[in-house]
Design a protein around this motif. Structure first.
Motif, PDB file in Angstrom:
ATOM      1  N   HIS A   1      15.230 -20.499   9.843  1.00 20.96           N
ATOM      2  CA  HIS A   1      14.978 -20.888  11.239  1.00 20.96           C
ATOM      3  C   HIS A   1      14.740 -22.397  11.320  1.00 20.96           C
ATOM      4  CE1 HIS A   1      10.491 -19.633  10.410  1.00 20.96           C
ATOM      5  NE2 HIS A   1      10.938 -20.478   9.532  1.00 20.96           N
TER       6      HIS A   1
ATOM      7  N   GLN B   1       9.623 -28.061  12.256  1.00 16.12           N
ATOM      8  CA  GLN B   1       8.295 -28.255  12.878  1.00 16.12           C
ATOM      9  C   GLN B   1       7.367 -28.928  11.880  1.00 16.12           C
ATOM     10  OE1 GLN B   1       6.053 -25.119  14.608  1.00 16.12           O
ATOM     11  NE2 GLN B   1       7.783 -24.144  15.639  1.00 16.12           N
TER      12      GLN B   1
ATOM     13  N   PHE C   1       3.316 -18.158  13.073  1.00 19.24           N
ATOM     14  CA  PHE C   1       3.037 -19.578  13.322  1.00 19.24           C
ATOM     15  C   PHE C   1       2.663 -19.886  14.759  1.00 19.24           C
ATOM     16  CE2 PHE C   1       7.528 -19.494  14.426  1.00 19.24           C
ATOM     17  CZ  PHE C   1       8.045 -18.627  13.469  1.00 19.24           C
TER      18      PHE C   1
ATOM     19  N   ALA D   1       5.545 -24.050  20.932  1.00 17.41           N
ATOM     20  CA  ALA D   1       6.822 -24.102  20.221  1.00 17.41           C
ATOM     21  C   ALA D   1       7.705 -22.983  20.756  1.00 17.41           C
ATOM     22  CB  ALA D   1       6.610 -23.927  18.719  1.00 17.41           C
ATOM     23  N   PHE D   2       9.005 -23.228  20.696  1.00 19.75           N
ATOM     24  CA  PHE D   2       9.929 -22.151  21.061  1.00 19.75           C
ATOM     25  C   PHE D   2      11.130 -22.193  20.142  1.00 19.75           C
ATOM     26  CE2 PHE D   2      10.970 -25.788  23.771  1.00 19.75           C
ATOM     27  CZ  PHE D   2      12.337 -25.914  23.613  1.00 19.75           C
TER      28      PHE D   2
HETATM   29  N1  PHE Z   1      11.448 -19.289  14.273  1.00 20.91           N
HETATM   30  C1  PHE Z   1      11.401 -18.012  14.948  1.00 20.91           C
HETATM   31  C2  PHE Z   1      12.623 -17.195  14.534  1.00 20.91           C
HETATM   32  O1  PHE Z   1      13.657 -17.731  14.246  1.00 20.91           O
HETATM   33  C3  PHE Z   1      11.407 -18.183  16.434  1.00 20.91           C
HETATM   34  C4  PHE Z   1      10.213 -18.885  17.004  1.00 20.91           C
HETATM   35  C5  PHE Z   1      10.196 -20.268  17.123  1.00 20.91           C
HETATM   36  C6  PHE Z   1       9.120 -18.175  17.450  1.00 20.91           C
HETATM   37  C7  PHE Z   1       9.088 -20.912  17.656  1.00 20.91           C
HETATM   38  C8  PHE Z   1       8.028 -18.791  18.000  1.00 20.91           C
HETATM   39  C9  PHE Z   1       8.031 -20.173  18.105  1.00 20.91           C
HETATM   40  O2  PHE Z   1      12.559 -15.986  14.480  1.00 20.91           O
END
Ligand code: PHE
Length: 340
Positions: free
Chosen positions: A171, A176, A253, A307-308
């Motif tokens: 991911h 981050q 996270f 975060a997203f």
């Molecule tokens: N990194 C997570 C994934 O790929 C998605 C995510 C990113 C969730 C940021 C919350 C915050 O599954």
């Protein structure tokens, strides 16, 4: 006056007799360049008796115009002659179809990435990049996913070495950690990029796909900031206001963590895209976990953030109504040509 008349005739003759562009250029230089014949005549005008000056100036300028016209017509003559020679040469067939040049275009993922990059840039976000081969630390450990944590099973990982110290990042969240260690808060960043999962592929699963991470670190950041940012994102992508809702979601996270759904942009009462529910699962997101801040040297008593993890591939599929994620990276020009 006599001199210019002679010069004009002389130049005309030479230009008419020239057989190549090189010869024409040499004549052009001789007469018209700085320090050339015409410039010399013009420079001599002030030394003439007053009453003769205007006529002499005009004559010199006239010479220049005549030479320019003669050069242009000779160039046209040479071009016509070259074309005629080509036409009469063996093997030339003016009726053959032309070779059509293939025209390239930007991949739909690149198109959407650029659009979103502009949109977030306007909101003060940095655009960051990170390596596709990552350390276990960035991809898992510093994101509050210790070894033996069951969350590691959520993402089937390609390992690059027997000890599993290096992985293909599963991911963009790995960046981050890099961002928090490199930048001083407050900051906002997005990270568009490729990610990898060891997955059995089908119409909605691919081992390689694209995500766009978002990360905001600042003081007094709340879920309201997250929601409003996501609404700006949706307005940018679909061109109008789109309702969103949050459901609880678990990611180590973030705390709290959410799944953000958007009202289906394609229907009012249910359609195949939203599976008749009028809601579309858009992205996972949440408030950055204090452990994650701490692991990267940021004081969670002072700083917070959200975060997203936007699924770029998914969003491209939604936007262009593509039915199979595997088309995106198959490199089939017949498919890609549709997005030019
Ligand atoms: N990194 C997570 C994934 O790929 C998605 C995510 C990113 C969730 C940021 C919350 C915050 O599954």
């Amino acid at each position: 006056m006599e001199t210019t008349t002679n010069l004009t005739n002389q130049a005309r003759e030479r230009i008419a007799a020239a057989a190549t562009e090189d010869e024409l250029r040499a004549i052009e230089r001789e007469y018209l360049d700085k320090g050339g014949i015409v410039a010399g005549l013009l420079a001599a005008v002030p030394s003439l008796p007053g009453p003769e000056r205007p006529a002499a100036g005009r004559a010199a300028n006239q010479l220049k115009l005549e030479i320019q016209a003669a050069l242009a017509s000779s160039r046209e003559r040479l071009a016509q002659a070259a074309l005629a020679a080509l036409r009469s040469s063996a093997g030339f067939d003016a009726t053959l179809p032309a070779v059509r040049a293939e025209r390239g275009s930007l991949h739909p993922i690149t198109q959407l990435t650029r659009e979103l990059t502009d949109l977030f840039h306007a909101m003060g976000f940095l655009v960051l990049d990170g390596p596709e081969v990552e350390t276990d630390l960035h991809n898992f450990e510093a994101l509050n996913i210790p070894k033996d944590h069951p969350a590691r099973d959520m993402q089937d990982t390609f390992r690059c070495d027997p000890e599993g110290k290096l992985v293909l990042r599963t991911h963009t969240s790995a960046v981050q950690v890099r961002a928090m260690r490199r930048l001083k808060p407050p900051f906002r960043a997005i990270v568009p990029g490729k990610v990898f999962r060891q997955e059995t592929t089908d119409a909605s699963h691919e081992h390689t796909f694209h995500q766009m991470e978002g990360l905001v670190i600042d003081k007094h950041i709340s879920v309201a900031h997250l929601i409003s940012t996501m609404k700006v994102l949706l307005r940018g992508v679909f061109g109008r206001e789109i309702e969103v809702r949050l459901r609880p979601g678990y990611f180590p996270f973030v705390e709290p963590g959410f799944e953000l759904d958007a009202r289906c942009p394609f229907c009012k009462a249910g359609c195949s895209v939203c599976k008749q529910s009028t809601w579309i699962e858009l992205l996972p997101c949440g408030m950055v976990h204090p452990n994650v801040l701490r692991a990267s040297g940021i004081d969670p008593e002072v700083w917070g953030g959200f975060a997203f993890g936007l699924g770029l591939s998914r969003l491209v599929m939604l936007r262009f109504q593509i039915d199979d994620v595997r088309r995106l990276l198959a490199g089939d020009l017949r498919f890609l040509e549709q997005f030019s």
